[in-house]
Design an enzyme around this catalytic site. Sequence first.
Site, PDB file in Angstrom:
ATOM      1  CB  SER A  73      -0.875   0.011   1.249  1.00  0.00           C
ATOM      2  OG  SER A  73      -0.074   0.332   2.376  1.00  0.00           O
ATOM      3  CB  CYS A  74      -0.141   4.794  -0.472  1.00  0.00           C
ATOM      4  SG  CYS A  74      -1.578   4.744   0.603  1.00  0.00           S
TER       5      CYS A  74
ATOM      6  CG  HIS B 198      -1.793   8.699   3.728  1.00  0.00           C
ATOM      7  ND1 HIS B 198      -3.127   8.746   4.014  1.00  0.00           N
ATOM      8  CD2 HIS B 198      -1.654   7.732   2.780  1.00  0.00           C
ATOM      9  CE1 HIS B 198      -3.774   7.850   3.277  1.00  0.00           C
ATOM     10  NE2 HIS B 198      -2.904   7.230   2.508  1.00  0.00           N
TER      11      HIS B 198
END
Lengths: 341, 341, 341, 341
Positions: free
Chosen positions: C145-146, C225
């Site tokens: 994932s990121c 994020h």
Amino acid sequence: MVNIVVAGVGTIGKRVAEAVNKQDDMNLYGVADVSQTGGLRTVLSEDGPLHGTDLYASNQDGKENLEDQGFYVAGLLEDQLDEVDLVVDCTPPGIDEKNKENMYEPNDVKAVFQGGAPEDIAPVAFNADANYEDAKGKDFVKVVSCNTTSLSRTMSAVDEAFGVEEAVANLVRRGGDIPQDGRGPINSTIPVTDVPSHHGPDVQAVMPNLDIKTLAVKVPVTYGHVHMVNAELEENASEEEVKQAFRDQPRVNLEKAGEGYDSTSKLHEKMRDLHTPRSDMPEATIWEETITVEENTLYWIHMVHQEAIVVPDNVDAIRAMFEIEGKEESIRKTDEALGLR
Amino acid sequence: MVNIVVAGVGTIGKRVAEAVNKQDDMNLYGVADVSQTGGLRTVLSEDGPLHGTDLYASNQDGKENLEDQGFYVAGLLEDQLDEVDLVVDCTPPGIDEKNKENMYEPNDVKAVFQGGAPEDIAPVAFNADANYEDAKGKDFVKVVSCNTTSLSRTMSAVDEAFGVEEAVANLVRRGGDIPQDGRGPINSTIPVTDVPSHHGPDVQAVMPNLDIKTLAVKVPVTYGHVHMVNAELEENASEEEVKQAFRDQPRVNLEKAGEGYDSTSKLHEKMRDLHTPRSDMPEATIWEETITVEENTLYWIHMVHQEAIVVPDNVDAIRAMFEIEGKEESIRKTDEALGLR
Amino acid sequence: MVNIVVAGVGTIGKRVAEAVNKQDDMNLYGVADVSQTGGLRTVLSEDGPLHGTDLYASNQDGKENLEDQGFYVAGLLEDQLDEVDLVVDCTPPGIDEKNKENMYEPNDVKAVFQGGAPEDIAPVAFNADANYEDAKGKDFVKVVSCNTTSLSRTMSAVDEAFGVEEAVANLVRRGGDIPQDGRGPINSTIPVTDVPSHHGPDVQAVMPNLDIKTLAVKVPVTYGHVHMVNAELEENASEEEVKQAFRDQPRVNLEKAGEGYDSTSKLHEKMRDLHTPRSDMPEATIWEETITVEENTLYWIHMVHQEAIVVPDNVDAIRAMFEIEGKEESIRKTDEALGLR
Amino acid sequence: MVNIVVAGVGTIGKRVAEAVNKQDDMNLYGVADVSQTGGLRTVLSEDGPLHGTDLYASNQDGKENLEDQGFYVAGLLEDQLDEVDLVVDCTPPGIDEKNKENMYEPNDVKAVFQGGAPEDIAPVAFNADANYEDAKGKDFVKVVSCNTTSLSRTMSAVDEAFGVEEAVANLVRRGGDIPQDGRGPINSTIPVTDVPSHHGPDVQAVMPNLDIKTLAVKVPVTYGHVHMVNAELEENASEEEVKQAFRDQPRVNLEKAGEGYDSTSKLHEKMRDLHTPRSDMPEATIWEETITVEENTLYWIHMVHQEAIVVPDNVDAIRAMFEIEGKEESIRKTDEALGLR
């Protein structure tokens, strides 16, 4: 070719400088500022779209500031004014007036001002579509604000085609631009308590015969104002005729909410998916499904990308002021250079 | 005294239950639900405002759910209907219709429905000020939505005093209530693409002769809708006369932006500073400075606290349906019990 | 050249498809989906970056959907699998597993899965920098994932240079992507109550020997994020040495807050000003001033553009799985084609 | 009884004034300010919680300001200092220092300062639970900030029970308070680039032997900071023992996310549903499920209601400075008067 300087490399200034740079009939002589912003640094950086453009300081303090912050400053703007034909002044309100008095008037330099400038700073409040001719040969022109520009574009399309008896437009404004992280509101809606709001008279500066009443609020979003519009038409019009009038108008787009574009952020995403520079949308964009005619009342809702919508009009203002081209040809050249549809 | 159950203890339900509980001429027999929310748990907890109120399950699955989640369930709602005179149904759209068919009609229990219910669920769309009399003796009444309630209160004040020829009201709606953290939008404005929006016809259900046109958008805030309103008046009115008409109207407040109340969040703070329960504002609140008359056009901007505004009307609907009191006396009693000004 | 299909043209899928399309050693055979999004429509439109790419339907219902919505569908994905060498599966969780079982395994087609897929969908959890070699020759690979990608890139730079004894990383996640206007929260912070959060073990899938503990919350932003990181180092390191280790790491950038880039939105604006496609930032970006060493504790704060960061790793995964190039050369080719610095 | 004035009736000042007013062993002599806010107006209004309290002007200009804005001003604060025993100074940073020098020291008036004041304004940085004794008899005390207060309360509970070897706390701060609609960010996360952040040393001012490292960011919410915490314990502890230590600590609450309280806005709603004044939550609230022990590492996530958490400590500081009561009794009296659990 005319030599153009853009003073004030903020939200509007950086975009106008790049737009001028893309035209083949005017020369971006340089940009001017007084202090760092991330935007100024980025556009002039090695990978930036204005890399290699001369940076001037708008005053001596600004020169020291900029040099302290690591910028190469080619000199003071004032010392270049012999070479410069026109300054697009995108400085904050208050500065623009002083610049006119202290720099542009004494040095016989033309200037284009922005929507935040006082009404009397220029004899013409300009929107390319609505009153291109009025700017011809003028020394000072004020390009109207983002909200006024979108209302002028859409209202003039309707007014020319069907006549507008009276109109009501209520505005839902963004709180700040994407990088303006110091601006609010968070979780609040703020009414403009001067009623009716100044946006109506602003449109009338461009379209003097339009009867338009406006109210406005501010909300916690960064990309896009939204206008809710009612117009009483003088002539009967079908919805299809109205849509066609909008399609025929430069810099006005119709998008279908039902095709996946049903919010300001989904329109933003469309610009991202098209790889437009900065994900900008210089067109006023109307949600097609909202175009509704009931008896003589025409409704629509449109979106305004506040950072970008006035950019093509700034370029056209320059052409008008030097009488380089007529209206249609200027709009065509600008739009082609900017990749507008 | 009539026995009242509130079914669906969500945003509206918990407030109506507490409001019924505060009246001295009706009895809160119990509340009913099918699953936990933080709100249900809190209001029934030891320190909660409905501590000690009987909780019924709206169906057998709901009973098991609630018991699994640690609630004491006094029984099934259905089994209590002999004792119950009226249910205020605050359940989600779709459930309300089934409840009417399966529970209220067969058991001869009256019911008050909320704004999200279908138009034909009840013969009367109710707003206490505008049409109290219409609900007298009825078995089913629908209290109109928060947006409609605020427009009915303000429009009826103006219409009675000066006549409204036609009106335009454009709505800026909140995305979700304070605890609804799963709802968006974040950083987006979403237009209602059904144009004109349903809010106009909704007001006409209460004020059939009003010519009103509405548009709406949704924005990222949690406390309060804002309406921008233009009304063409039939008679001349001064701004002061309009303000007086609003002051004379129950459940409509004027607040001065210039006194420190110039946004929805500052009005929210006012309710907090007054220690109103839940920081609720059941009144439609107009920013006084926005009340402006130009020729026959009256402008104003008001705020609607979507969670609270319909609460007093629910209580009044009950009184009307049982013909306990006349309109003025019911409004007076409700407002006194709720501490409204 | 290997034929690649991207299935699921959402946030990640549309970017990966364009990235594959820009490489000279692989062929974008087509894309596949089951229903309209604005993104799918835009990228395939006349001005879109994937105009002319074949669109397949992932199943029969999808074919009808897409055709109803006005798309030209070249056929069913399933019928093309003889020609296809690898599918980059960017479908929602749950669909990816079924696709593997029903389409990729029976047809001997390789597949790359995304971070939302279950851990056991592929034998390798992949990050180009940390474990390129592990993917060589594999049939199924999951690109992490990121959040995991950014932690793997930055942690592996520090771990290789100085050794990480243990690390704490606390994550502040965005609520939704820019066009996901149905997602919240508005005005709320939501903790991940599974503690420690899954992000630590996710990083350990890529760097098995790293001792890392993570916690996470979700907040009302759409672009980026942010991670707050503490790492206890095994060896002494100066701040300058740490900065150099990050500078030497592919796809990690340092930006100075003091130069006008002091928030996620100002970094977003930097990408806009650089005219990167979609204003994307595929690099993990560390605010340089936050890199601080006190005794053995290294601190930093970095930003993750959740929509873009995994795109280059997807391309590298393809090269590794077909053993087209070694790690350094693949990263170099990908970054050059994508215009990364 | 000691006479108390609260100077600066903002977010903290209005709450402290009301809290002092509710105690039976101290007298709210008056409040002081220099200009209007909505808050000042509301609390003094006829329905406000401080109606009838004397309002003084902090200086001559302030007197004119307030009178121009329609307030009745009882006089200058300076002229009352003979009668006043202590001022709780909640004025903005900078003003507090001047007040100390020009008013409190020359007039032998004690003062309590707030978290934004400079470290050296008072010999004691105060948190009621952690170091009540240190304030005994002192003339000047600084109540630490909301973030520091919550960390002191929770850390001291853990430290006393199990010993904290070292701790990491990463903070996700709100952008502004509910009525502060001019504050951002909108859609941005802003890191504190001074690393480690000042919050660690701030806690050490209260708990000098605690090894704590902090980082911080700011996000677009108005109600509540959130802290993500890791603590390495000196002694073994079970999760149940840790929960019990928190339950035994005054002004620390545990709430279960799984019971419907899984975000800051749902905790806000709980306070609303409990009808706490202003929907305030003066307790530090830990999501119970996040309390996790793995080997010696203790994790938790808590929420801080920044507007309210320091209010009880201000009251306790007054009692300590006049040695009215011992620590336990003061905390008990304050909490009872404020309705804390």
